[in-house]
Design an enzyme around this catalytic site. Sequence first.
Site, mmCIF file in Angstrom:
data_model
loop_
_atom_site.group_PDB
_atom_site.id
_atom_site.type_symbol
_atom_site.label_atom_id
_atom_site.label_comp_id
_atom_site.label_asym_id
_atom_site.label_seq_id
_atom_site.Cartn_x
_atom_site.Cartn_y
_atom_site.Cartn_z
ATOM 1 N N LYS A 193 -6.496 0.590 -3.277
ATOM 2 C CA LYS A 193 -6.204 -0.017 -1.982
ATOM 3 C C LYS A 193 -6.372 0.992 -0.849
ATOM 4 C CE LYS A 193 -4.771 -2.643 1.212
ATOM 5 N NZ LYS A 193 -3.593 -3.456 1.261
ATOM 6 N N ARG A 218 0.071 -4.921 16.433
ATOM 7 C CA ARG A 218 0.411 -3.578 15.955
ATOM 8 C C ARG A 218 -0.798 -2.648 16.106
ATOM 9 N NH1 ARG A 218 2.428 -4.655 10.062
ATOM 10 N NH2 ARG A 218 0.952 -6.355 10.307
ATOM 11 N N LEU A 225 -6.143 -8.561 1.109
ATOM 12 C CA LEU A 225 -6.338 -9.623 2.096
ATOM 13 C C LEU A 225 -6.396 -9.084 3.523
ATOM 14 C CD1 LEU A 225 -3.486 -10.448 3.692
ATOM 15 C CD2 LEU A 225 -3.001 -11.529 1.524
ATOM 16 N N ASN A 252 -9.334 0.834 2.220
ATOM 17 C CA ASN A 252 -9.064 0.874 3.655
ATOM 18 C C ASN A 252 -9.674 2.119 4.294
ATOM 19 O OD1 ASN A 252 -7.860 -1.573 3.704
ATOM 20 N ND2 ASN A 252 -5.775 -0.849 4.073
ATOM 21 N N GLY A 262 -17.451 -0.961 18.833
ATOM 22 C CA GLY A 262 -16.565 -1.422 19.895
ATOM 23 C C GLY A 262 -15.427 -0.467 20.137
ATOM 24 N N GLY A 319 -7.749 -1.241 14.594
ATOM 25 C CA GLY A 319 -6.310 -1.150 14.812
ATOM 26 C C GLY A 319 -5.609 -1.987 13.775
ATOM 27 N N THR A 362 0.864 -1.192 0.000
ATOM 28 C CA THR A 362 0.000 0.000 0.000
ATOM 29 C C THR A 362 0.893 1.232 0.000
ATOM 30 O OG1 THR A 362 -1.539 -1.257 1.340
ATOM 31 C CG2 THR A 362 -1.941 1.109 1.179
ATOM 32 N N CYS A 389 -2.570 -1.922 9.312
ATOM 33 C CA CYS A 389 -3.012 -1.376 8.016
ATOM 34 C C CYS A 389 -3.968 -0.199 8.136
ATOM 35 C CB CYS A 389 -3.641 -2.475 7.188
ATOM 36 S SG CYS A 389 -2.526 -3.865 6.934
ATOM 37 N N LYS A 434 -2.696 3.231 9.865
ATOM 38 C CA LYS A 434 -1.579 3.932 9.188
ATOM 39 C C LYS A 434 -1.933 4.263 7.741
ATOM 40 C CE LYS A 434 0.560 0.407 6.734
ATOM 41 N NZ LYS A 434 0.833 0.375 5.318
HETATM 42 C C1 UGA Z 1 -7.458 -4.514 6.419
HETATM 43 C C2 UGA Z 1 -8.448 -4.588 5.231
HETATM 44 O O1 UGA Z 1 -9.679 -5.121 5.695
HETATM 45 C C3 UGA Z 1 -7.891 -5.472 4.113
HETATM 46 O O2 UGA Z 1 -8.773 -5.460 2.999
HETATM 47 C C4 UGA Z 1 -6.531 -4.926 3.694
HETATM 48 O O3 UGA Z 1 -5.949 -5.720 2.661
HETATM 49 C C5 UGA Z 1 -5.611 -4.918 4.895
HETATM 50 O O4 UGA Z 1 -6.187 -4.078 5.936
HETATM 51 C C6 UGA Z 1 -4.277 -4.351 4.470
HETATM 52 O O5 UGA Z 1 -4.213 -3.153 4.181
HETATM 53 O O6 UGA Z 1 -3.329 -5.110 4.296
HETATM 54 P P1 UGA Z 1 -6.865 -6.112 8.445
HETATM 55 O O7 UGA Z 1 -5.921 -5.058 8.913
HETATM 56 O O8 UGA Z 1 -6.405 -7.524 8.439
HETATM 57 O O9 UGA Z 1 -7.370 -5.823 6.939
HETATM 58 O O10 UGA Z 1 -8.122 -6.018 9.415
HETATM 59 P P2 UGA Z 1 -9.689 -5.871 9.322
HETATM 60 O O11 UGA Z 1 -10.328 -7.204 9.332
HETATM 61 O O12 UGA Z 1 -10.092 -4.953 8.238
HETATM 62 O O13 UGA Z 1 -9.967 -5.198 10.733
HETATM 63 C C7 UGA Z 1 -9.323 -3.959 11.081
HETATM 64 C C8 UGA Z 1 -9.745 -3.512 12.446
HETATM 65 O O14 UGA Z 1 -11.087 -3.069 12.435
HETATM 66 C C9 UGA Z 1 -9.654 -4.579 13.547
HETATM 67 O O15 UGA Z 1 -9.130 -3.982 14.718
HETATM 68 C C10 UGA Z 1 -11.096 -4.988 13.759
HETATM 69 O O16 UGA Z 1 -11.341 -5.468 15.048
HETATM 70 C C11 UGA Z 1 -11.812 -3.653 13.503
HETATM 71 N N1 UGA Z 1 -13.209 -3.790 13.066
HETATM 72 C C12 UGA Z 1 -13.511 -4.453 11.914
HETATM 73 C C13 UGA Z 1 -14.199 -3.198 13.808
HETATM 74 O O17 UGA Z 1 -13.935 -2.563 14.861
HETATM 75 N N2 UGA Z 1 -15.496 -3.290 13.389
HETATM 76 C C14 UGA Z 1 -15.831 -3.956 12.253
HETATM 77 O O18 UGA Z 1 -17.029 -4.020 11.930
HETATM 78 C C15 UGA Z 1 -14.812 -4.547 11.503
#
Ligand code: UGA
Length: 449
Positions: free
Chosen positions: A207, A333, A153, A211, A256, A260, A121, A263, A266
């Site tokens: 991308k 992280r 992903l 995000n 909630g 965090g 990214t 990804c 930042k």
């Molecule tokens: C995120 C994106 O969802 C991916 O599509 C992207 O490829 C990735 O960043 C990246 O840039 O590499 P990720 O960091 O694995 O993926 O996490 P998420 O599943 O998106 O969750 C991010 C945060 O949001 C977590 O702390 C999760 O608990 C929180 N979250 C998620 C919520 O508080 N509420 C929600 O409804 C969904």
Amino acid sequence: MLISVLGTGYLGATHAAALAHWGHDVIGIDVDPRRVHLLAQGVAPFHEPGFADLLQDGVASGRLTFSTDPARAAEAEVHFLCVGTPQLDGGDGADLTALWAAVEALAPRLRRGALVVGKSTVPVGTAARVQERLDELSAPGHEVEVAWNPEFLREGHAVEDSLRPDRIVLGVGSDAAEARLRAVYCLVLADGVPVVRTDLQTAELAKASANAMLASRISVVNVLAEVCEAADADIERLTQILGLDSRIGPHYLSPGIGFGGGCLPKDLRAFSSRAAELGVDTAAQLFGAVDEVNTHQRQRTVDLACRLLADRPRGRSVAALGAAFKADSDDVRDSPALAVATSLAALGADVRVYDPEASRHLIGRSDLQACETVETACAGAELTLVLTEWQEFAVLDPVELGRVVARRVVVDGRLVLDPRPWTRAGWRLHALGRGEPARRVDAAARRAG
Ligand code: UGA
């Protein structure tokens, strides 16, 4: 096809293993010898469901190898840049040090007509700069081309998202580059995955924008949760109603303690920073507010915990269930869970933390005590906090747990606990966005007769 993958973090290692799964010969390059050593032996250096099997299959087939030596990438036709682009120390922008190091290492070794494909990214405009730098550094007449193929992903679903992506974005400047990338992904494309061909800068933005949209959605829902709390309304019913609107949909509506990870936070800041550089101040303002709302969730949780400790957290025993930034990951992280636990410890609370996968990150920390089970973390606790949405916490038995704590007071920071059994077992259950749940459950019980 012989393919190299530079950078073997969550993104690169999973991508490399997926490429080998599709039958390509893959060399993964990383500067970290320990990581390379583990991967080469088929040992996953991080917790990711399904990854260890995919890695072991690739290594055993002989198609997937790893090295610290970029010269090993020389013969590849296609090179994927998967290095990390963390937040700058002391700034909001992206730190591209690892990306430029990979480009410098690769450039003099590229064979004629190689395709260098960015997956990291990056701020929009980076791909064009990578092309310029490769033109300067690669051998004359080598006609090296840059493409951008962002990766979407999620940690915890990395394998599934890699093998069955929602879409494939091909940011390319030529038909030849598109054809090469289609050949890389031919097996996935045969499954009918939608492909969008576009220019380099739109692919880079795809991308960052995805995000930013996801982060914004979470902050919107967290603001709604705060309004629900103030109005004694029910955020879970509200998000259920919103999610049934086909224009809104049900995903990323879980309220909630906020988002965090390595990804979303930042990338949001890097996007704001780049938008400001481009003179689009409204984007910087909007995403700045999204970030602020997100940070506020952590403070709101700490404030609630302090209130439940009669504003005297010093010396009080607190159990923190969860340290990872989300369930099914061992990544801490920018973890909201860890941030809340750390803030309470800084206020003098005696914080014991249990996480099914991330406890090892607490080794050597003097402010937080890592525990091996929920029960040891909760033994004698005056307050229990559920901070990561692990399934293990959703199915906890409130009666059993009620026997080990000193006070049956729990904060559900992820709305994973079913209030009825907890309340029946004598717990005071507080959840961000649920108003005064005990009162609502009591009222519902009265109405039910
Ligand atoms: C995120 C994106 O969802 C991916 O599509 C992207 O490829 C990735 O960043 C990246 O840039 O590499 P990720 O960091 O694995 O993926 O996490 P998420 O599943 O998106 O969750 C991010 C945060 O949001 C977590 O702390 C999760 O608990 C929180 N979250 C998620 C919520 O508080 N509420 C929600 O409804 C969904």
